[in-house]
Design a protein around this motif. Structure first.
Motif, short mmCIF file in Angstrom:
data_model
loop_
_atom_site.label_atom_id
_atom_site.label_comp_id
_atom_site.label_asym_id
_atom_site.label_seq_id
_atom_site.Cartn_x
_atom_site.Cartn_y
_atom_site.Cartn_z
N TYR A 293 0.85 -1.19 0.00
CA TYR A 293 0.00 0.00 0.00
C TYR A 293 0.89 1.24 0.00
CZ TYR A 293 -3.54 -3.32 1.82
OH TYR A 293 -4.39 -4.37 2.02
N LEU A 294 1.06 1.84 -1.16
CA LEU A 294 1.92 3.02 -1.29
C LEU A 294 1.12 4.27 -0.92
CD1 LEU A 294 3.60 2.02 -4.68
CD2 LEU A 294 4.62 1.89 -2.39
N ASN A 295 1.55 4.94 0.13
CA ASN A 295 0.82 6.11 0.64
C ASN A 295 1.09 7.32 -0.25
OD1 ASN A 295 -0.58 7.94 2.15
ND2 ASN A 295 0.58 7.66 4.04
N VAL A 296 0.04 7.77 -0.95
CA VAL A 296 0.18 8.91 -1.86
C VAL A 296 -0.34 10.20 -1.22
CG1 VAL A 296 0.00 7.42 -3.89
CG2 VAL A 296 -2.07 8.52 -2.99
N THR A 297 -0.65 10.16 0.07
CA THR A 297 -1.09 11.36 0.78
C THR A 297 -0.06 12.47 0.62
OG1 THR A 297 -2.27 10.02 2.40
CG2 THR A 297 -1.78 12.29 3.02
N ALA A 298 -0.53 13.67 0.27
CA ALA A 298 0.40 14.78 0.01
C ALA A 298 -0.27 16.10 0.40
CB ALA A 298 0.82 14.79 -1.46
N GLY A 299 0.49 17.18 0.27
CA GLY A 299 0.00 18.49 0.68
C GLY A 299 -1.01 19.10 -0.27
N THR A 300 -1.00 18.68 -1.53
CA THR A 300 -1.96 19.19 -2.51
C THR A 300 -2.52 18.02 -3.32
OG1 THR A 300 -0.36 19.51 -4.31
CG2 THR A 300 -0.62 21.32 -2.73
N VAL A 301 -3.67 18.24 -3.93
CA VAL A 301 -4.28 17.21 -4.77
C VAL A 301 -3.37 16.89 -5.96
CG1 VAL A 301 -6.25 16.65 -6.24
CG2 VAL A 301 -6.61 17.82 -4.07
N GLU A 302 -2.71 17.92 -6.50
CA GLU A 302 -1.82 17.70 -7.65
C GLU A 302 -0.66 16.79 -7.28
OE1 GLU A 302 -4.31 21.15 -8.28
OE2 GLU A 302 -2.94 20.66 -6.63
N GLN A 303 -0.06 17.01 -6.12
CA GLN A 303 1.03 16.14 -5.68
C GLN A 303 0.55 14.72 -5.45
OE1 GLN A 303 2.21 18.56 -2.24
NE2 GLN A 303 4.22 18.87 -3.18
N MET A 304 -0.65 14.59 -4.90
CA MET A 304 -1.21 13.26 -4.65
C MET A 304 -1.37 12.50 -5.97
SD MET A 304 -4.88 12.35 -2.89
CE MET A 304 -5.77 13.35 -4.10
N HIS A 305 -1.90 13.15 -6.99
CA HIS A 305 -2.09 12.49 -8.28
C HIS A 305 -0.75 12.16 -8.93
CE1 HIS A 305 -6.46 12.50 -9.03
NE2 HIS A 305 -6.47 13.53 -8.20
N GLU A 306 0.25 13.02 -8.75
CA GLU A 306 1.58 12.74 -9.29
C GLU A 306 2.14 11.45 -8.68
OE1 GLU A 306 6.12 14.64 -9.33
OE2 GLU A 306 4.47 15.71 -8.34
N ARG A 307 1.98 11.30 -7.38
CA ARG A 307 2.49 10.10 -6.71
C ARG A 307 1.70 8.87 -7.13
NH1 ARG A 307 3.68 12.66 -0.63
NH2 ARG A 307 4.81 14.48 -1.43
N ALA A 308 0.39 9.03 -7.29
CA ALA A 308 -0.44 7.90 -7.72
C ALA A 308 -0.04 7.45 -9.13
CB ALA A 308 -1.91 8.29 -7.68
N GLU A 309 0.21 8.39 -10.01
CA GLU A 309 0.63 8.04 -11.37
C GLU A 309 1.96 7.30 -11.36
OE1 GLU A 309 -0.85 8.24 -14.17
OE2 GLU A 309 -2.51 9.66 -13.91
N PHE A 310 2.87 7.74 -10.51
CA PHE A 310 4.18 7.07 -10.43
C PHE A 310 4.02 5.65 -9.90
CE2 PHE A 310 8.43 6.42 -8.38
CZ PHE A 310 9.17 6.44 -9.54
N ALA A 311 3.15 5.47 -8.90
CA ALA A 311 2.88 4.13 -8.37
C ALA A 311 2.34 3.22 -9.47
CB ALA A 311 1.90 4.21 -7.21
N LYS A 312 1.46 3.76 -10.30
CA LYS A 312 0.91 2.98 -11.40
C LYS A 312 2.00 2.61 -12.41
CE LYS A 312 -2.24 3.34 -15.33
NZ LYS A 312 -3.05 4.27 -16.16
N GLU A 313 2.88 3.56 -12.73
CA GLU A 313 3.97 3.30 -13.67
C GLU A 313 4.88 2.17 -13.18
OE1 GLU A 313 6.14 6.84 -14.47
OE2 GLU A 313 4.37 7.98 -15.09
N LEU A 314 5.04 2.07 -11.87
CA LEU A 314 5.90 1.04 -11.30
C LEU A 314 5.23 -0.33 -11.25
CD1 LEU A 314 7.54 2.96 -8.30
CD2 LEU A 314 8.52 2.50 -10.56
N GLY A 315 3.94 -0.37 -11.57
CA GLY A 315 3.23 -1.64 -11.59
C GLY A 315 2.47 -1.97 -10.32
N SER A 316 2.32 -0.99 -9.43
CA SER A 316 1.57 -1.24 -8.19
C SER A 316 0.09 -1.45 -8.51
CB SER A 316 1.73 -0.06 -7.23
OG SER A 316 0.98 -0.28 -6.04
N VAL A 317 -0.55 -2.32 -7.74
CA VAL A 317 -1.98 -2.57 -7.93
C VAL A 317 -2.82 -1.83 -6.89
CG1 VAL A 317 -1.61 -4.84 -8.97
CG2 VAL A 317 -1.91 -4.66 -6.48
#
Length: 231
Positions: A39-63
């Protein structure tokens, strides 16, 4: 899983953590021929940062990705829609809920948060353990679980359900038992929570005298033994 307090501290930057965690996930998947995840925690200070982290998790193959309740309801629904669109599981840690759900003189019951998060489209939520750190009255916790899982909840004052609720075709939200639990409580966990639940053993795994891998194996043996005994 990531802890709720982990987002991106100087000693553990989020991008580095995601890379290391997914390397371990891929190794475990290759060694066992099973689907593994973190469970990769994508919690961040802004919604934009959160989505950036979520996209990176997806690129790495996380489910699966993880968020904290303190994000706020607009941000939670935003990342929920992203998760649906990108075929990702969304795990929600209830960090912060006790400031208004465990107070006797103000706030509201955690059952309300369960309803909101189910409507928001969250896939997992920490819903109590009965035993362990997030202990609570067994009937009250059952009320939380029924609110998250059932298509219809009838009036049941003993569970804290004072009004009937029709959920129609709205999706379920999987309750998660996490916080101070260990395999020695397996019989209690399955008795109170049933088998339609996710059990997370953190310290209960790491604290095994023979190491983390032995702790994980012991958890699985205990769970499968109890399920077979119950059925």
């Amino acid at each position: 899983k990531d802890d709720e307090n982990i987002n991106s501290q100087p000693f553990m930057h989020w991008r580095d953590r995601f890379l290391y965690c997914m390397e371990a996930v891929n190794r475990a998947s290759a060694a066992t021929a099973e689907v593994k995840g973190h469970y990769l925690n994508v919690t961040a200070g802004t919604v934009e940062q959160m989505h950036e982290r979520a996209e990176f998790a997806k690129e790495l193959g996380s489910v699966i990705i993880m968020i904290d309740l303190v994000l706020g309801y607009t941000a939670i629904q935003s990342i929920s829609k992203w998760a649906r669109k990108n075929d990702m599981i969304l795990h929600l840690h209830r960090a912060g809920n006790s400031t208004y759900s465990r107070q006797k003189n103000h706030g509201m019951n955690f059952r309300v948060i369960c309803k909101w998060m189910r409507m928001a489209g969250v896939d997992h939520i920490h819903a109590g353990t009965v035993v362990g750190k997030l202990e609570g009255d067994p009937l009250m916790v059952k009320g939380f679980y029924d609110t998250l899982l059932q298509p219809h909840t009838p009036v049941a004052p003993e569970l804290g359900l004072f009004f009937k609720q029709e959920w129609a075709s709205l999706g379920k939200c999987m309750p998660v038992a996490s916080g101070g639990i260990h395999l020695g409580q397996m019989h209690q966990l399955l008795h109170y929570l049933g088998e339609d639940v996710i059990l997370q053993f953190g310290g209960g795994t790491i604290g095994h005298p023979d190491g983390i891998q032995a702790g994980a194996e012991a958890n699985r043996v205990a769970l499968e033994s109890m399920v077979q005994a119950r059925n």
